[in-house]
Design an enzyme around this catalytic site. Structure first.
Site, short mmCIF file in Angstrom:
data_model
loop_
_atom_site.label_atom_id
_atom_site.label_comp_id
_atom_site.label_asym_id
_atom_site.label_seq_id
_atom_site.Cartn_x
_atom_site.Cartn_y
_atom_site.Cartn_z
N LYS A 184 -17.61 -17.16 -27.09
CA LYS A 184 -18.01 -16.37 -28.25
C LYS A 184 -17.06 -16.57 -29.42
CE LYS A 184 -20.53 -12.86 -25.66
NZ LYS A 184 -20.64 -11.43 -25.29
N LYS A 279 -29.91 -17.62 -19.91
CA LYS A 279 -30.24 -16.26 -19.51
C LYS A 279 -30.96 -15.52 -20.64
CE LYS A 279 -28.13 -12.08 -17.57
NZ LYS A 279 -26.88 -11.41 -17.18
N LYS A 282 -30.16 -10.31 -25.33
CA LYS A 282 -30.42 -9.55 -26.55
C LYS A 282 -29.94 -10.30 -27.79
CE LYS A 282 -29.74 -4.98 -24.42
NZ LYS A 282 -28.93 -3.75 -24.47
#
Length: 415
Positions: A184, A279, A282
């Site tokens: 990230k 995966k 959101k």
């Protein structure tokens, strides 16, 4: 705990534990004076045998066990989901749906992990709305507040306090090796990454250890974080527990229970509708990649009609060359409650058009009662507020007891 949790929480691998810690932890013998960097080598060599989640246990079986002449104390389970974005099918099948069975077997705490939602840029005005919505979805999916405590993470202040105490015992090298932080931070760039993204595994450890949790439902992408939680519990127990704690006026022994992983049934990892190797998330830029639990019928129809498939004949599970096929069949199996063998037999000669129609109908039928119940719950905000307040009180009773023990063992002067 991926920005969803999950399930928000994870499992362990002794080989990865050894590789991550390397030679940074040593033991100089029983009589050597311990320093903050000295932990017995057994802590990263002991293998972990995760528990298997038996989500087929019936309510009657659970009640029968509870009413036996000498009922065993229920083991405690904690889990939660972030209130960022819409709760989707992956969150539901990977975590929330399993909670319905877990609450009949264990002492359960299910919370909305809003403190984790601010580790990356977020919409502040939407946070409280999303938190309430996520709590309502928990209840709409079948979480029973007579069996489980449902609360908001930030409503129990002990989570943040314990995180700070644990941070003092967490080596920076452990956090720097967290895979999700590397991924990230690389995407966002160092100048745009807050410290919280680096330290949130410590907050996750606090979430788990506060409740002296026995078991934590796990997701594949969260393995490292439960691994760190276990190592941190063992480290604090060694540095401050046992006789040291007793000399500080405590009861002695372990300060924290070291939690075990609870492996959910097949299907815990639901993949994207646009990429069977990623995966369902959101944070994915395209809403087309996921089925949200509150998606209306026409949106579900459109998403399944446009989802990625392949050109192979027939349908089959477990072919590595057909990740999308395996994912969609797994979703169909979980939504319909059938066995893998039953779905395989039904769909092996089916074409994609027929299967997508069947899958769409199954999804709409399964999600409709959840959506109806959600509307009922959100139409009565006082009802939801009372549930969250009651859940926070129950959670705080346990969390505060743990926190007070830690303060005592670490030598703080208490009021």
């Amino acid at each position: 705990m991926s920005r969803s949790l999950l399930s928000h929480f994870l499992t362990l691998s002794s080989s990865s534990r050894s590789s991550r810690l390397g030679n940074s932890i040593t033991c100089r013998g029983r009589n050597a004076k311990a320093t903050r960097g000295d932990i017995p080598s057994r802590f990263h060599l002991r293998p972990v045998t995760p528990h298997r989640c038996n989500c087929t246990v019936s309510v009657s079986e659970a009640k029968s066990s509870e009413t036996s002449s000498a009922p065993a104390k229920k083991k405690r389970v904690v889990s939660g989901v972030q209130p960022t974005g819409s709760v989707h099918l992956g969150n539901y099948l990977g975590a929330i749906k399993n909670w319905i069975s877990l609450q009949n077997i264990y002492e359960t705490f299910f919370f909305i992990v809003d403190l984790h939602a601010i580790t990356l840029p977020y919409d502040a005005p939407e946070l409280s709305k999303a938190t309430r919505s996520t709590a309502a979805i928990y209840l709409a999916c079948g979480v029973d507040t007579s069996k489980a405590s449902v609360f908001v993470q930030s409503h129990v202040r002990a989570h943040v306090e314990l995180m700070w105490l644990l941070s003092s015992a967490t080596p920076l090298g452990w956090l720097n090796k967290m895979i999700q932080f590397k991924e990230k931070s690389r995407k966002a760039g160092d100048e745009n990454v807050g410290v919280a993204l680096l330290t949130y595994p410590v907050l996750m450890a606090s979430d788990i250890l506060l409740y002296q949790s026995d078991l934590v439902p796990v997701g594949e992408d969260q393995k490292q974080h439960l691994e760190l939680t276990r190592e941190l519990a063992e480290r604090v127990n060694y540095l401050y527990g046992g006789r040291k704690w007793k000399k500080m006026g405590g009861k002695g022994g372990a300060i924290f229970k070291v939690p075990e992983a609870l492996i959910p049934p097949t299907g815990a990892r639901v993949m994207s509708l646009t990429d069977g190797l990623s995966k369902m998330s959101k944070s994915a830029p395209s809403d087309q990649s996921r089925i949200n639990l509150l998606d209306p019928k026409d949106v579900i129809v459109n998403k399944i009609k446009r989802c990625k498939t392949d050109s192979f004949p027939g349908l089959e599970f477990d072919n590595p060359e057909r990740p999308e096929c395996n994912n969609l069949l797994s979703v169909y199996q979980l939504i319909t409650g059938r066995t893998k063998e039953e779905v395989d037999l039904e769909c092996q000669d089916m074409n994609w058009g027929t299967f997508k129609s069947n899958l769409t109908d199954a999804l709409i039928d399964h999600l409709h009662p959840i959506q109806v119940r959600y509307e009922e719950i959100t139409s009565d905000p006082v009802y939801l507020d009372n549930i969250l307040a009651d859940g926070a009180r129950k959670a705080a009773d346990i969390a505060d007891a743990t926190l007070n023990n830690v303060y005592q063992a670490m030598g703080f002067l208490r009021r």
